[in-house]
Design an enzyme around this catalytic site. Sequence first.
Site, mmCIF file in Angstrom:
data_model
loop_
_atom_site.group_PDB
_atom_site.id
_atom_site.type_symbol
_atom_site.label_atom_id
_atom_site.label_comp_id
_atom_site.label_asym_id
_atom_site.label_seq_id
_atom_site.Cartn_x
_atom_site.Cartn_y
_atom_site.Cartn_z
ATOM 1 N N LEU A 79 -30.889 21.475 19.193
ATOM 2 C CA LEU A 79 -31.444 20.255 18.543
ATOM 3 C C LEU A 79 -32.732 19.914 19.413
ATOM 4 C CD1 LEU A 79 -31.734 17.960 16.818
ATOM 5 C CD2 LEU A 79 -30.076 16.724 18.351
ATOM 6 N N HIS A 83 -26.351 13.350 32.647
ATOM 7 C CA HIS A 83 -24.784 13.219 32.085
ATOM 8 C C HIS A 83 -24.665 13.450 30.479
ATOM 9 C CE1 HIS A 83 -20.775 13.158 32.971
ATOM 10 N NE2 HIS A 83 -20.380 11.769 32.390
ATOM 11 N N HIS A 140 -23.406 5.846 29.208
ATOM 12 C CA HIS A 140 -23.185 7.158 28.890
ATOM 13 C C HIS A 140 -23.847 7.620 27.901
ATOM 14 C CE1 HIS A 140 -19.867 7.339 31.841
ATOM 15 N NE2 HIS A 140 -19.331 8.587 31.475
ATOM 16 N N SER A 183 -20.558 2.644 26.567
ATOM 17 C CA SER A 183 -20.579 3.675 25.450
ATOM 18 C C SER A 183 -21.763 2.918 24.538
ATOM 19 C CB SER A 183 -19.302 3.587 24.512
ATOM 20 O OG SER A 183 -19.756 4.315 23.467
ATOM 21 N N ASP A 232 -38.922 24.086 19.008
ATOM 22 C CA ASP A 232 -37.353 23.771 19.148
ATOM 23 C C ASP A 232 -37.171 22.732 19.849
ATOM 24 O OD1 ASP A 232 -37.874 25.018 21.442
ATOM 25 O OD2 ASP A 232 -36.604 26.672 21.264
ATOM 26 N N SER A 255 -38.719 20.130 19.495
ATOM 27 C CA SER A 255 -39.018 18.674 18.668
ATOM 28 C C SER A 255 -37.843 18.072 17.911
ATOM 29 C CB SER A 255 -39.903 19.146 17.374
ATOM 30 O OG SER A 255 -41.190 19.629 18.130
ATOM 31 N N THR A 313 -36.609 19.276 14.444
ATOM 32 C CA THR A 313 -36.219 20.396 13.981
ATOM 33 C C THR A 313 -34.894 20.534 14.404
ATOM 34 O OG1 THR A 313 -37.037 21.403 16.356
ATOM 35 C CG2 THR A 313 -38.652 21.349 14.346
#
Length: 701
Positions: A117, A177, A260, A311, A633, A635, A638
């Site tokens: 990603l 992390h 996190h 979270s 790739d 970006s 995409t």
Amino acid sequence: MAKRTFSSFEIFLIFLLVMMTGITVALLSLLFITSGTIENHTGKYPTQGSAAPQYSTPSRAPTTTQVSPTPSTPKTTLFQNFSGYHIGVGRADCTGQVSDINLMGFSKTGQYARGILTRLYSRAFIMAEPDGSNRVVFVSIDIGMVSQRLRLEVLSRLQNKYGSLYRRDNVILSGTHTHSGPAGYFQYTTFVIASEGFSNRTFEYMVTGIVKSIEIAHTNMKPGKIFINKGTVDGAQINRSPTSYLWNPQSERASWFAIHPVSMRNTNHLVNSDNVGYASYLFEQEKNKGYLPGEGPYVAAFASSNLGDVSPNVLGPHCTNTGESCENANSSCPIGGVGNNDIKSLFLHLMGILCLSIHCLFTIMFSSELYESASQEVTGPLASAHQWVNMTDVTVWLNSTHTAKTCKPALGYSFAAGTIDGFGTLNFTQGMTEGDSFWDTLRDQVLGKPSEEIKECHKPKPVLLHTGELLKPHPWHPDIVDVQIVTLGFLAITFGLCKIYNHCLSLKCKKWIELCRMVCNSALPLLQAQRYEAASTIYGPHTLSAYIQLFRVLAKAIATDTVANLSSGPEPPFFEQLMSPLIPNIVDRAPAGTTFGDILLPANTTYRVTHQTFLTVEKYEATSATWQITHNDASWETRFYWHKGLLGLSNATIQWHIPDTAQPGSYRIKYFGHSRKQDLLKPAVLLSFESSPSVFEVITT
């Protein structure tokens, strides 16, 4: 066929999704960041293209770094008559494998990388005094965590090139992390098992990228100043273990903890930098107008610090059957399981992505405000101190007459339950204060019984895995860890290989020498709850107090200018012959009548600019008769998916989510891949190929 109806909960989710989409669009419209002033020189890497072809094993060659065997001598004086610091910044790719490797963070079997990603980057910042006598390095890396082996190798390569300029005391390596980066770069058995083996390939990618970022920063030192600011971001996170957090005294509950990077759940298979990496991406794109992601002079790091039980998934956990919250001491449901299914899973996943976007937009907008309004300058000398410590044998002074000790590493039962961001797969729940006869017997038969000493030391934690007593094929957890402080005038940065949730070095400072005002045994009530964070505190109930005590020693040495008198401590090991990856790398094959690079699904002849269609990489510029890269790739728009088939047959799919800002014109997609070939009795080799489907048009509505 019966008509599909939606429950009230599902209708609520649909409504919430629409509302969050509207909020996201509004926030994007408000987002504005002015250009920056710090510059650096970064080398451009070969751009990876995008398309929808087939049959490849995704591979990324590491950026090569020339390392001189002879240490170089730094200049004594960099700049004259300058009151600030000399600052260098650098960014380098450290992505590593995007297939055939486990993702690091959730320890979920089967969560293998199947594409990309966003790329992962190492971002380095070097600060030096005007005469060049003292300097410190801070590196923020888009990986799950910095393993001891990774740190040792980076320091070794820096020493080979720069001599004593960059050392273990003045170089801080910090992982963001993200739970969506490749695993396989650890040497202790617990992490090797979680990674399903050691991957020297990914290890080399990471080391090379980290060293490269420092090299770029080193060659780009300029006069500069550092400013500090602070503020509060509301509405972007929740505490994922409030029942534990309430055990803390009120003074502690008033402190904050870093979030996190788990916006991407354990169902994700795309390598990415998660929320903090996305924040860096957005900030850098605003500052580096006209550059592709990962390029341009401005470097922005959103580094993780004291990661607590915080979270970004603001909706919290819900029960599968009822849709109600399962926020209780055990994070369990009376009926059904915890998590999502059917359409609920879809919408919660989409809302998770929106939560990621909203969290990052909140962060970016607020960070921009802090960035522009910062006025407090950081001034003063630079200093650093470091020790290796045997964390299994630290005597902790609780008061003037009573002491306690840390323990050999062990994991409790609630560790196996996971957290609300990623539940375990077996019948473990959080809040387990007693062992289970079935799992105890199985452990005893396979690994041997834990000693009474380790069980007694870790109370009230019921020991599930006595990792400190498991030594084959290598120790399961480290005995020797880092403690480190660097100071920039009145500002101190602490570093330690620790995992202490809720109390993870939340320092409240009047002066940096004080470091903190926590009561030494304040972590003890928290451990009574025995949720995930308590079960994962591997060195026992006095871990926090031990770290505070050790940091005070380093702080005093810096304050009294006695760092040279500190002992270096016991050196950690560097193991050889680590377990090979369990995921096999097989030869790639193309089906009969095809070849690598063939197009499976060609692009349409035209596309409209919308929020939900497919991809591009290059736009044709008629004035220069050239193809200009608009996305790669790295970006966010995409997606690269790699689908591993049987017998070496696989295919790749890449999507381009065309933004509203895309200019009308002719576009094409290019794909660059590698296939693995192995002849009889010969080593495997990687062969490169590329392909591009037909040209298509993007038109306005």
